[in-house]
Design an enzyme around this catalytic site. Structure first.
Site, mmCIF file in Angstrom:
data_model
loop_
_atom_site.group_PDB
_atom_site.id
_atom_site.type_symbol
_atom_site.label_atom_id
_atom_site.label_comp_id
_atom_site.label_asym_id
_atom_site.label_seq_id
_atom_site.Cartn_x
_atom_site.Cartn_y
_atom_site.Cartn_z
ATOM 1 N N LYS A 1 -4.084 9.189 -5.761
ATOM 2 C CA LYS A 1 -5.146 8.494 -6.537
ATOM 3 C C LYS A 1 -5.171 8.978 -8.093
ATOM 4 O O LYS A 1 -5.460 8.202 -8.937
ATOM 5 C CB LYS A 1 -6.398 8.934 -6.021
ATOM 6 C CG LYS A 1 -6.486 8.023 -4.759
ATOM 7 C CD LYS A 1 -8.013 8.327 -4.133
ATOM 8 C CE LYS A 1 -8.356 7.530 -2.961
ATOM 9 N NZ LYS A 1 -7.202 7.700 -1.649
ATOM 10 N N GLU B 1 -15.481 10.583 -9.876
ATOM 11 C CA GLU B 1 -15.786 9.162 -10.557
ATOM 12 C C GLU B 1 -17.044 9.090 -10.480
ATOM 13 O O GLU B 1 -17.950 9.277 -9.827
ATOM 14 C CB GLU B 1 -15.096 8.056 -9.627
ATOM 15 C CG GLU B 1 -13.489 8.137 -9.681
ATOM 16 C CD GLU B 1 -12.969 6.984 -8.673
ATOM 17 O OE1 GLU B 1 -14.078 6.394 -7.978
ATOM 18 O OE2 GLU B 1 -11.647 6.652 -8.888
ATOM 19 N N HIS C 1 -17.283 3.610 5.259
ATOM 20 C CA HIS C 1 -15.838 3.330 4.505
ATOM 21 C C HIS C 1 -14.940 2.494 5.205
ATOM 22 O O HIS C 1 -13.808 2.386 4.690
ATOM 23 C CB HIS C 1 -15.300 4.680 3.957
ATOM 24 C CG HIS C 1 -16.349 5.456 3.139
ATOM 25 N ND1 HIS C 1 -16.765 4.897 1.989
ATOM 26 C CD2 HIS C 1 -16.922 6.670 3.495
ATOM 27 C CE1 HIS C 1 -17.583 6.124 1.365
ATOM 28 N NE2 HIS C 1 -17.859 6.807 2.569
ATOM 29 N N ARG D 1 1.280 -2.165 1.292
ATOM 30 C CA ARG D 1 1.671 -2.661 2.473
ATOM 31 C C ARG D 1 1.009 -4.022 2.881
ATOM 32 O O ARG D 1 0.060 -4.442 1.743
ATOM 33 C CB ARG D 1 1.266 -1.680 3.705
ATOM 34 C CG ARG D 1 -0.199 -1.160 3.653
ATOM 35 C CD ARG D 1 -0.559 -0.458 4.905
ATOM 36 N NE ARG D 1 -2.003 0.213 4.428
ATOM 37 C CZ ARG D 1 -3.118 -0.279 4.786
ATOM 38 N NH1 ARG D 1 -3.057 -1.638 5.315
ATOM 39 N NH2 ARG D 1 -3.894 0.459 4.638
#
Length: 615
Positions: free
Chosen positions: A116, A200, A235, A297
């Protein structure tokens, strides 16, 4: 075009790929574990190869066996589906090194987007908007604390190598940061072998917007518009739709252009998804939508994009992998209508969404919407893999039409005895906020119990089922100037229940039914006649006659030592305003008697023990 294809996956996605390959005249090879020997994808493929025992780490995650299966069967290409090895760059490189076509992005692209922090830096360099935050090399707790304080709370700590909701912590105030950081690092190290984190800004009204991108080996890249995957639980996506509600043309153009730029930055080939986080506190705005990550993907939710664009994304994958250019230019792609997808899982919302395994004795998902599945009636839901039963995809002219089509299909789904989340999905689709398009990633967590389906069928459904199950039940009494009562005692999913079906119309049946299934609101229950010698254990095979429920004994018709014959009434129990006779399960002698008239008993109390008559 590729002539033969091995599918390195199972279940729903394997069947989905086989369907397109067959339409293109491509021979298919399935792989399977012990648990999947009789699976649908194995039977639908042209050929199948056993690759190991049931645990995925001993079969579907063993790349060497999959490549060996491709060599053994002469498969020209390998399609990884999603999950398992689909984003494993080392496996992709091994496939290519073996001289087999990899139906997916280049390994370098997978690696570039796999971490990330590195992906976020790459996107910043490419001019793609990213969420305000810190992803520096200095991972000392003091530096991370200072950066979080500078960003402003709340913040989100995320594992650099994270995924699936693991290695994430929300922190609302500075004094909580150190403990949350330590916890996040422990989970990241255990799950991914990497305890590095990034920080973040936490978005208070988050929407999950993602854009389907596609590239080819001729350096063409297009987008196929956006999807909204904001309805999530812990999530994990629950319901996805395309396009995103509230997305205006200018914002769509900006977000989709950013997604294409992101794909171009890694020289992307094949199907991919650029995921964005949006601050929707003032609606969807281009200056409040930021890059989150890229999935290299095909996505689980790709069918909603297929529905609104009229394109087959698996066909696109196979053509691109064969070296062909993209089937459509950007100006040849457009949005038609609205689509929604629900993920139907074998899990029980009432029991904390625990997986429900076992045989699907009944499975009927209708024909009103598209159903992508890897199981059929009679199949087993295995404990070894993801408990998805199917994806249901509805397409309509408007969002309301698609939503109602999907809700109706789930409402009528018949699945038994495995428990599912269908009722929960119906409640979510009908929730006023979701219906209005006012959805963010916290909706399910906020609403909680309001989205739980009813524990029992409606009275109307019970009465109708009881009438069908016991049409010739003797009347229970007489009322002046009124019809005689018809009521009986039944077992609802194994639990005793009394039903008065006096007002139900008479039903004619060819022969007595052992049970009926009640389907309502996406849930299925089994209703069966109550029998004292039935499944409640009131007359077990060893002759122990137990009280099937709490009640009062109103008659004892035998004495200890008495000889009895099969079916002879022994004890009568009054419970739920009805009388229940307990009878001898076989010819024998009363060896034990623990019942007396007037006595109160609890469920499971041993009332009589009958010893079988020998000879």
């Amino acid at each position: 075009m590729i002539g033969s294809l091995l599918i390195a996956n199972r279940g729903e996605i394997a069947c989905r790929i086989i369907r397109t390959a067959r339409a293109l005249g491509v021979r298919t090879v399935a792989v399977y574990s012990d648990a999947d020997a009789e699976a649908l994808h194995v039977r639908e493929a042209d050929e199948a190869v056993h690759i190991g025992s049931s645990p995925a780490r001993e079969s579907y995650l063993v790349g060497e066996r999959i490549i060996a299966a491709a060599r053994e069967t002469g498969a020209e290409a390998i399609h990884p589906g999603y999950g398992f090895l689909s984003e494993n760059a080392d496996f992709a490189q091994s496939v290519i090194d073996a001289g087999v076509v990899w139906v997916g992005p280049r390994p370098a692209s997978v690696r570039a987007m796999g971490l990330k922090d590195a992906a976020k830096k790459l996107m910043q360099e490419a001019g793609v908007p990213t969420t305000p935050g810190y992803l520096g090399d200095d991972q000392s707790p003091d530096r991370l604390q200072r950066e979080a304080d500078a960003i402003g709370y709340p913040v989100l700590i995320k594992a650099v190598a994270g995924g699936g909701g693991k290695g994430m912590r929300r922190v609302d105030q500075s004094e909580d940061f150190a403990d949350a950081l330590a916890s996040c690092r422990r989970e990241a190290a255990a799950s991914f072998g990497d305890d590095r984190v990034l920080i973040e800004k936490y978005i208070l009204s988050p929407r999950h917007i993602e854009v389907q991108v596609f590239g080819d080996s001729h350096r063409n890249v297009v987008h196929l518009f956006e999807r909204d995957c904001s309805l999530q639980r812990r999530h994990q996506k629950v319901i996805e739709e395309a396009p995103a509600p509230g997305m205006d043309a200018a914002t769509r153009e900006a977000v989709c252009a950013a997604a294409v730029k992101a794909a171009q930055a890694v020289d992307y080939v094949g199907a991919g998804t650029i995921e964005f986080i949006a601050d929707a506190s003032e609606g969807l705005r281009a200056d409040r939508i930021w890059f989150m990550e890229m999935n290299t993907r095909l996505q689980v939710e790709h069918p909603v994009t297929e529905a609104i664009t009229g394109q087959d994304l698996v066909e696109w994958q196979l053509r691109v992998a064969s070296g062909e250019p993209l089937p459509r230019r950007q100006d040849q792609l457009s949005i038609t209508g609205w689509a929604m997808e629900a993920r139907l899982y074998a899990e029980d919302p009432v029991r904390g969404f625990l997986p429900s395994i076992g045989r699907l004795d009944a499975l009927d998902l209708g024909e009103a919407v598209r159903v992508d599945t890897g199981v059929e009636q009679g199949a087993e839901i295995s404990p070894f893999y993801d408990p998805m039963i199917a994806k249901l995809i509805a397409h309509g002219d408007t969002r309301d039409e698609a939503r109602e089509l999907l809700a109706d299909a789930l409402d009528e789904a018949v699945i038994w005895p495995v428990r599912t989340n269908a009722g929960f999905l119906v409640e979510a689709l009908d929730h006023p906020d979701f219906a209005a398009g006012n959805v963010d990633t916290g909706l399910i967590a906020r609403e909680g119990e309001a989205l739980m389906p009813p524990a029992l069928p409606s009275e109307e459904a019970l009465i109708e089922a009881a009438a069908a199950l016991a049409p010739d039940l003797p009347v229970a009494g007489f009322r002046l100037n009124a019809p005689a009562r018809r009521e009986g005692r039944f077992l609802l999913a194994g639990e005793p229940i009394a039903i008065d079906f006096t007002d139900a119309p008479l039903v004619e049946v060819a022969e007595p039914l052992d049970s009926v299934l009640i389907t309502e609101g996406g849930q299925t229950w089994e209703l069966a006649p109550f029998r004292a010698t039935g499944a409640t254990g009131s007359a077990a095979a060893d002759g122990a006659i137990l009280s099937p429920m709490p009640g009062r004994i109103i008659a004892v018709e035998i004495v200890a030592g008495a000889a009895v014959v099969k079916g002879q009434r022994l004890v009568t129990l009054e419970a739920m305003k009805m009388e229940h006779s307990l009878v001898a399960p076989f010819d024998g002698t009363v060896a034990e008697l623990n019942a007396e008239t007037g006595g109160q008993v609890t469920e499971g109390t041993l009332l009589v023990k009958v010893e079988r008559q020998e000879g």
